[in-house]
Design an enzyme around this catalytic site. Structure first.
Site, PDB file in Angstrom:
ATOM      1  N   CYS A  22       2.351 -10.404  19.970  1.00  0.00           N
ATOM      2  CA  CYS A  22       1.927  -9.885  18.814  1.00  0.00           C
ATOM      3  C   CYS A  22       2.065 -10.753  17.788  1.00  0.00           C
ATOM      4  CB  CYS A  22       1.785  -8.673  19.159  1.00  0.00           C
ATOM      5  SG  CYS A  22       0.897  -7.981  17.436  1.00  0.00           S
ATOM      6  N   CYS A  39      -2.502  -5.392  22.188  1.00  0.00           N
ATOM      7  CA  CYS A  39      -0.520  -5.008  20.958  1.00  0.00           C
ATOM      8  C   CYS A  39      -1.101  -3.606  20.683  1.00  0.00           C
ATOM      9  CB  CYS A  39      -0.659  -5.463  19.879  1.00  0.00           C
ATOM     10  SG  CYS A  39       0.239  -5.070  18.501  1.00  0.00           S
ATOM     11  N   HIS A  41       4.112   1.810   2.555  1.00  0.00           N
ATOM     12  CA  HIS A  41       5.172   0.945   1.886  1.00  0.00           C
ATOM     13  C   HIS A  41       6.010   1.856   1.437  1.00  0.00           C
ATOM     14  CE1 HIS A  41       3.054  -2.177   3.003  1.00  0.00           C
ATOM     15  NE2 HIS A  41       3.796  -2.640   4.291  1.00  0.00           N
ATOM     16  N   LYS A  67      -2.569   4.967  11.039  1.00  0.00           N
ATOM     17  CA  LYS A  67      -2.108   4.614  10.257  1.00  0.00           C
ATOM     18  C   LYS A  67      -2.512   3.369   9.614  1.00  0.00           C
ATOM     19  CE  LYS A  67       2.381   1.648  10.528  1.00  0.00           C
ATOM     20  NZ  LYS A  67       2.769   0.010  10.614  1.00  0.00           N
ATOM     21  N   HIS A  76      -1.228  -2.518  16.891  1.00  0.00           N
ATOM     22  CA  HIS A  76      -2.780  -3.450  16.126  1.00  0.00           C
ATOM     23  C   HIS A  76      -3.843  -2.859  16.965  1.00  0.00           C
ATOM     24  CE1 HIS A  76       1.419  -5.037  14.055  1.00  0.00           C
ATOM     25  NE2 HIS A  76       0.934  -4.274  12.932  1.00  0.00           N
ATOM     26  N   LYS A 116      -2.384  -3.103   6.452  1.00  0.00           N
ATOM     27  CA  LYS A 116      -2.751  -4.078   5.583  1.00  0.00           C
ATOM     28  C   LYS A 116      -3.516  -4.132   6.644  1.00  0.00           C
ATOM     29  CE  LYS A 116       1.537  -5.357   5.401  1.00  0.00           C
ATOM     30  NZ  LYS A 116       2.560  -5.860   5.342  1.00  0.00           N
ATOM     31  N   HIS A 156       0.755  -1.067  -0.417  1.00  0.00           N
ATOM     32  CA  HIS A 156      -0.504  -0.196  -0.295  1.00  0.00           C
ATOM     33  C   HIS A 156       0.743   0.957   0.276  1.00  0.00           C
ATOM     34  CE1 HIS A 156       0.997   0.598   4.267  1.00  0.00           C
ATOM     35  NE2 HIS A 156       1.036  -1.084   4.335  1.00  0.00           N
TER      36      HIS A 156
HETATM   37  O1  ME8 Z   1       8.006  -3.923   9.617  1.00  0.00           O
HETATM   38  N1  ME8 Z   1       3.048   5.084   6.853  1.00  0.00           N
HETATM   39  O2  ME8 Z   1       7.871  -4.701   7.360  1.00  0.00           O
HETATM   40  P1  ME8 Z   1       6.067  -3.622   6.787  1.00  0.00           P
HETATM   41  C1  ME8 Z   1       4.606   5.201   6.365  1.00  0.00           C
HETATM   42  N2  ME8 Z   1       9.390  -6.991   7.408  1.00  0.00           N
HETATM   43  N3  ME8 Z   1       5.242   4.230   6.517  1.00  0.00           N
HETATM   44  C2  ME8 Z   1       4.842   2.686   6.584  1.00  0.00           C
HETATM   45  C3  ME8 Z   1       3.405   2.179   6.862  1.00  0.00           C
HETATM   46  C4  ME8 Z   1       2.342   3.941   6.491  1.00  0.00           C
HETATM   47  N4  ME8 Z   1       1.392   3.738   7.284  1.00  0.00           N
HETATM   48  N5  ME8 Z   1       3.015   1.421   6.536  1.00  0.00           N
HETATM   49  C5  ME8 Z   1       4.475   0.682   6.307  1.00  0.00           C
HETATM   50  C6  ME8 Z   1       8.762  -4.452   8.377  1.00  0.00           C
HETATM   51  N6  ME8 Z   1       5.013   1.336   6.589  1.00  0.00           N
HETATM   52  C7  ME8 Z   1       9.876  -5.781   8.538  1.00  0.00           C
HETATM   53  C8  ME8 Z   1      11.033  -4.901   8.056  1.00  0.00           C
HETATM   54  S1  ME8 Z   1      13.442  -4.155   7.433  1.00  0.00           S
HETATM   55  C9  ME8 Z   1      15.012  -5.454   8.008  1.00  0.00           C
HETATM   56  C10 ME8 Z   1      12.342  -5.524   8.423  1.00  0.00           C
HETATM   57  C11 ME8 Z   1       6.469   1.036   6.137  1.00  0.00           C
HETATM   58  O3  ME8 Z   1       6.013  -4.821   5.546  1.00  0.00           O
HETATM   59  C12 ME8 Z   1       7.280   2.280   7.189  1.00  0.00           C
HETATM   60  O4  ME8 Z   1       8.750   2.775   6.969  1.00  0.00           O
HETATM   61  O5  ME8 Z   1       5.090  -4.308   7.971  1.00  0.00           O
HETATM   62  C13 ME8 Z   1       7.436   0.598   7.680  1.00  0.00           C
HETATM   63  O6  ME8 Z   1       8.533   0.455   8.740  1.00  0.00           O
HETATM   64  C14 ME8 Z   1       7.639  -0.408   7.173  1.00  0.00           C
HETATM   65  O7  ME8 Z   1       6.949  -0.258   5.758  1.00  0.00           O
HETATM   66  C15 ME8 Z   1       7.300  -1.930   7.484  1.00  0.00           C
HETATM   67  O8  ME8 Z   1       6.909  -2.720   6.579  1.00  0.00           O
END
Ligand code: ME8
Length: 502
Positions: free
Chosen positions: A126, A144, A21, A293, A147, A296, A18
């Site tokens: 969580c 959590c 990301h 926020k 979440h 997903k 989304h």
């Molecule tokens: O945490 N606003 O993956 P993830 C801004 N796999 N940035 C956002 C966001 C939002 N609403 N939603 C997601 C993970 N992000 C782990 C990371 S790294 C070694 C492992 C961005 O799929 C933000 O940068 O939950 C967040 O830290 C990242 O997507 C996490 O994506």
């Protein structure tokens, strides 16, 4: 030659990408593009995080294997990044063999150095975060904090990472210029000062992970596997020479939700393995929708493709680079996106190109004149460049964009003052004014390129230049007066047709 290494978080493959990301991904992409313009050998890595309970459960819910789940969703991230013109040099997946080798190697070194020991653990877990929480962290003692859903009670015997033994090394690192912005550095310092605990780093309850090489019953907990992707991508575990060329000069871009992992656990893991901690971690806030926020799991999900349909790739990228400053949370607004597109793209840059190409057709026989080397716009260009370069250096895309648009706006004002459309055809005055305006377009095609991947090419071609603005090298290419003149200028369809707010 200098090298520049930049990473995004690697994204979980439980569900589709989304705009949350896409935000760190587009930001990292623009910064990587800027460094390529500077002539740096650039490595830009993004990818997907494919192990752990969250992915295993998503696969079960979809009636497929975890690897099928990972294959499908990882592809959706790649498709989204293709759509947004993301120029990553690698797309790493944690299920790759090279990554397994790298994780096993790095953590074996940490164990050999005495930082990993066996113990048992019980706590509130969580699954969406893939993290344990203390009683104090929970909302109403059961949910959590991220979440807002119930946590689970988990008990396991597993291996512990002795974080407590690394407190002074962590404080040293956090006291240096490594975490940005300053507020986030203080937050990380706060976590360490509050008191560290050793952390559980393996699991026996699942098998969807990287096997622990010294104990068959365990896999590494997903976070300890995931963080190491940044080392794997530049050769750790497969090509140590390559790794040493890039490490530790890495720039991580992350969201604030994963600060603890990147600013406490990750540097500690590297130090435990006898490696250098990362050079820089840049922490963003959240994109919010209705104060929540974007996520997903919630209903607040917007795919990049939904917006690209309305704004185009350039309009999409420009909005997030120009309007979301790195650090604070930012409420997403469709109306603001329309307003930004209309003011900066349609009315300013698009308008400049269309005016210039029209007047050159009418008053200069379609041949672009050369600029005046002493033009007053030359000084504005130098100031804009200096401000933009400094902002890119500090990862402040909105400031860099604003600085770039300063010259573009100035060029429109210059045309309005001189009114070349009223000048005599072919006169020295009209040649001078149009030469200056064409030079601004040349400059803008290069400088706006990290954001506007498509319009920058279109402007370059419309003013008769060969090749691509991405072949230019800064700072030389930003010097005033390089538009050669004598080129055929073409009038094209509007770059950014005006949008109506829906
Ligand atoms: O945490 N606003 O993956 P993830 C801004 N796999 N940035 C956002 C966001 C939002 N609403 N939603 C997601 C993970 N992000 C782990 C990371 S790294 C070694 C492992 C961005 O799929 C933000 O940068 O939950 C967040 O830290 C990242 O997507 C996490 O994506």
């Amino acid at each position: 030659m200098s090298r520049f290494y930049i990473t995004t978080p690697i994204y979980y493959v439980n569900d589709a990408p989304h705009i949350g990301h896409a935000y760190p991904t587009v930001t990292a992409d623009a910064i990587a593009r800027w460094h390529r313009l500077l002539g740096d050998e650039t490595m830009f890595v993004t990818g997907t995080d494919e192990h752990g309970l969250k992915i295993q459960r998503a696969a079960e819910a979809n009636g497929i294997t975890p690897l099928e789940q990972a294959d499908r969703t990882s592809q959706r991230f790649r498709d989204a990044w293709t759509l947004l013109d993301i120029s990553n040099d690698q797309f790493i997946r944690t299920t790759e063999q090279r990554h397994h080798r790298s994780v096993q190697e790095l953590l074996t070194r940490a164990k050999d150095n005495g930082y990993i020991e066996k113990g048992s653990y019980a706590g509130h877990y969580c699954v969406a975060c893939e993290a344990y929480y203390n009683d104090d962290d929970l909302i109403d003692g059961s949910d959590c904090p991220i979440h807002e859903r119930p946590v689970e009670w988990l008990e396991e015997e597993n291996y512990f990472f002795k974080l407590t033994a690394l407190e002074s090394e962590l404080l040293d690192w956090l006291n240096g210029p490594h975490v940005f912005p300053e507020g986030k550095r203080n937050e990380a310092l706060g976590i360490v000062k509050l008191g560290l605990e050793d952390v559980s780093m393996t699991r026996t309850s699942i098998d969807w992970g990287v096997p622990v090489p010294w104990d068959d019953d365990h896999v590494f907990y997903v976070w300890y596997d995931a963080l190491i992707n940044y080392a794997t991508a530049v050769g750790f575990g497969t090509d140590e020479d390559e790794f040493n060329q890039w490490w530790p000069e890495v720039h991580h871009i992350i969201g604030k939700d994963i600060l603890r992992f990147h600013c406490v656990y990750w540097p500690a893991m590297l130090i435990a393995a006898g490696l250098e901690p990362p050079k820089e971690v840049h922490v963003s806030g959240f994109l919010l929708l209705g104060g929540k926020k974007l996520s997903k799991t919630g209903l607040t999900q917007i795919a990049p493709a939904d917006l690209v349909e309305d704004f185009g790739v350039d309009g999409y990228r420009y909005h997030f680079l120009r309007d979301v400053s790195f650090g604070p949370d930012s409420e997403f607004s469709y109306e603001q996106m329309v307003a930004r597109y209309n003011s900066d793209l349609a009315n300013t840059l698009g308008n400049l190109l269309s005016r210039v190409t029209t007047v050159v057709q009418k008053k200069c026989d379609g041949i672009g004149p050369a600029p005046d080397v002493d033009s007053a716009l030359g000084k504005v260009a130098a100031d804009s460049y200096a401000a933009a370069a400094e902002a890119w250096d500090r990862f402040q895309a909105p400031v860099a964009m604003e600085a770039t648009w300063q010259l573009i706006r100035e060029a429109n004002a210059y045309l309005e003052r001189h009114e070349p459309w009223k000048m005599e055809q072919g006169s020295p005055e009209v040649q001078r004014v149009m030469g200056d305006a064409l030079e601004v377009l040349r400059w803008a095609a290069i400088m706006a390129g990290p954001a506007l991947t498509r319009a920058s090419e279109a402007i370059w071609a419309a003013i008769g230049l060969d090749g691509s603005p991405t072949d230019e090298r800064l700072p030389e290419a930003a010097a005033w007066g390089r538009y050669p003149g004598g080129l055929t200028v073409t009038k094209s369809a509007p770059l950014f047709p005006r949008l109506k707010a829906e």
